[in-house]
Design an enzyme around this catalytic site. Structure first.
Site, PDB file in Angstrom:
ATOM      1  N   HIS A  26       0.868  -1.290   0.000  1.00 43.64           N
ATOM      2  CA  HIS A  26      -0.014  -0.100   0.004  1.00 43.64           C
ATOM      3  C   HIS A  26       0.839   1.209  -0.174  1.00 43.64           C
ATOM      4  CE1 HIS A  26      -3.349   2.528   0.540  1.00 43.64           C
ATOM      5  NE2 HIS A  26      -3.668   2.187   1.735  1.00 43.64           N
TER       6      HIS A  26
ATOM      7  N   HIS B 129      -2.577  -1.854  -9.752  1.00 48.08           N
ATOM      8  CA  HIS B 129      -3.475  -1.400  -8.794  1.00 48.08           C
ATOM      9  C   HIS B 129      -4.773  -2.126  -8.738  1.00 48.08           C
ATOM     10  CE1 HIS B 129      -6.209   1.952  -7.101  1.00 48.08           C
ATOM     11  NE2 HIS B 129      -4.809   2.336  -6.587  1.00 48.08           N
TER      12      HIS B 129
ATOM     13  N   ASP C 125       2.678   5.698  -6.704  1.00 50.24           N
ATOM     14  CA  ASP C 125       4.160   5.334  -5.993  1.00 50.24           C
ATOM     15  C   ASP C 125       5.227   5.293  -6.804  1.00 50.24           C
ATOM     16  OD1 ASP C 125       1.991   3.377  -3.703  1.00 50.24           O
ATOM     17  OD2 ASP C 125       2.886   5.407  -3.258  1.00 50.24           O
TER      18      ASP C 125
END
Ligand code: SDX
Length: 411
Positions: free
Chosen positions: A249, A288, A344
């Site tokens: 995460h 994702h 990210d």
């Protein structure tokens, strides 16, 4: 309009059931009526990781994973990142000094304590400084806690950063904006007043806006699940910080940078990709649960990278990241699994260029996400349909065994 129902036939009994379809879902409670008898529970939904289960109604954030769309309260993320500020976005999502004792608590951590561990402990400890926060349905009390927590997160994050460096803590300077103040608490040294570079504070505004909320992600689900017990918001948000800490995460931004450093040069990319395809590791910053297209946030961050590098100089890892992305987007393994760069993948390059150590990267995610967690928590508390989170399970263990006294067990 066709009849918005499902007709389900239970072939075990021949019985048929009409299930209402609302907002593209059927209620698990309606499924629960199928096959329910005195001795038998009805049908339940088995959905590890909630891959196809709605846990709430929400009007805060909208994502279309196939089209790569992200909107906060209906406003496209691209427009907010371009023209708004983080505090305005926090206010949009939802419509603070740290107590000196908390400073002593933070000073009690080892010098090499991970800042996310310090952050989640300190935010949880805030519940002991503000016991009135337990009045979760009192709108005025709730508002004070929300403002307090959004205000304190940068201070706690900066103090965790300074703690690791053995530097004195810098107190907030209210003449500065939210992100300028954060930079001051991080980097101010002996100068009278910290003078933040506007290009860096703007880049942080954009990053904070992009990280502010993201629908029912793992950490928001943690905040909602813990919050469903009617606990105070500090405790619920500390659960969100704990979930965000994980490398799958929010911890992925730190993992991306470590991965790029480990790859070391473009020549090593093909063997690294082979390792990923063999399942030896994951391409961190890719993939994702919802976006099966390019994460719209990654696109905007990629642009912010150039603005920051204008000030700090180009991070040499950028070209490894760009080559990694180019190869992955052409490789069948990633294409077939619809794995694209997520929020990210590039953010860590900016954070490193801003002189943050990798262990601070997820703190930089938690600070803005606090606005989203609190918005989702308020929506949960006000949602009359919500109950305490208590999922069912599929029991796979033994049943009705007779107890055998220890002395007989190995006879
Ligand atoms: C965030 O939910 C949110 O909104 C989160 C977030 C937010 O703003 O709150 O967007 C922030 O957490 C972004 C994600 C950051 N995490 C990473 O970058 C870690 C690497 N990515 C993954 O581990 C993964 O993609 C997840 C966890 C993000 C999503 O996992 P899913 O949806 O459970 O998908 P999966 O694990 O079932 O994978 C499906 C397939 C598998 O292959 P097969 O078993 O079908 O052969 O895709 C593969 C996986 O092995 N796969 C990857 C991969 N991600 C998925 N293979 C290599 N590298 C990857 N990164």
């Amino acid at each position: 309009m066709t009849d918005q129902t499902l007709t389900v036939r239970d072939n075990r009994t021949g019985e048929e059931y009409e299930l209402e379809i609302t907002d593209g879902t059927v209620r698990a409670s309606d499924l629960g009526k199928i096959g329910k008898t005195e001795d038998e529970p009805g049908i339940a939904v088995y959905d590890p990781g909630f891959t196809n289960t709605a846990s709430t109604r929400s009007s805060i954030t909208y994502i279309d994973g196939d089209k790569g769309i992200l909107e906060y309260r209906g406003y496209p993320i691209e427009q907010l990142a371009e023209s708004s500020t983080f505090l305005e976005v926090a206010y949009l999502l939802i419509h603070g000094f740290v107590h000196e004792n908390l400073k002593s608590l933070m000073q009690g951590f080892r010098y090499d304590a991970h800042p996310m561990g310090m952050l989640l402990s300190s935010v949880g400890a805030l519940s002991t400084f503000y016991p009135e926060a337990r009045a979760i349905t009192d709108e005025e009390v709730r508002h004070d806690q929300v403002v307090r927590l959004i205000a304190k997160m940068p201070t706690l994050g900066a103090w965790a950063f300074r703690h690791a460096q053995g530097k004195p803590y810098v107190y907030p300077d209210n003449d500065l904006s939210y992100t300028e103040n954060f930079l001051s608490m991080l980097f101010k040294m002996s100068e009278q007043k910290y003078d933040p570079d506007p290009r860096l504070s703007k880049a942080l505004e954009v990053l904070f806006i992009l990280h502010a909320d993201h629908e029912q992600n793992c950490s928001t689900n943690a905040v909602r699940s813990v919050g469903s017990s009617d606990v105070d918001p500090y405790s619920a948000v500390s659960a969100g910080i704990a979930a965000l800490y994980g490398p799958l995460h929010g911890g992925a931004n730190e993992a991306v940078l470590r991965m790029l450093k480990r790859i070391g040069s473009k020549d090593n990319i093909p063997s690294f990709i082979e390792g990923v395809k063999k399942g030896e590791e994951r391409l961190m910053g890719f993939g994702h649960r919802v976006y099966k297209n390019y994460d719209p946030r990654a696109k905007i961050i990629k642009k912010a990278v150039d603005d920051v590098f204008e000030v700090t100089g180009v991070n040499p890892l950028l070209e490894i990241a760009q080559e990694l992305e180019r190869i992955a987007l052409e490789d069948e393994y990633f294409v077939q699994r619809k794995l694209y760069p997520n929020v990210d993948f590039y953010s860590g390059l900016i954070y490193e260029a801003l002189q943050f150590p990798p262990e601070m990267f997820t703190v930089l995610f938690a600070i803005p996400r606090t606005a989203g967690w609190l918005a989702q928590w308020i929506e949960l508390v006000d949602d009359k349909e919500q109950k305490i989170a208590r999922p069912k399970q599929i029991y796979t263990g033994a049943r009705t065994l007779d107890f055998v006294p220890a002395e007989q067990r190995w006879a």
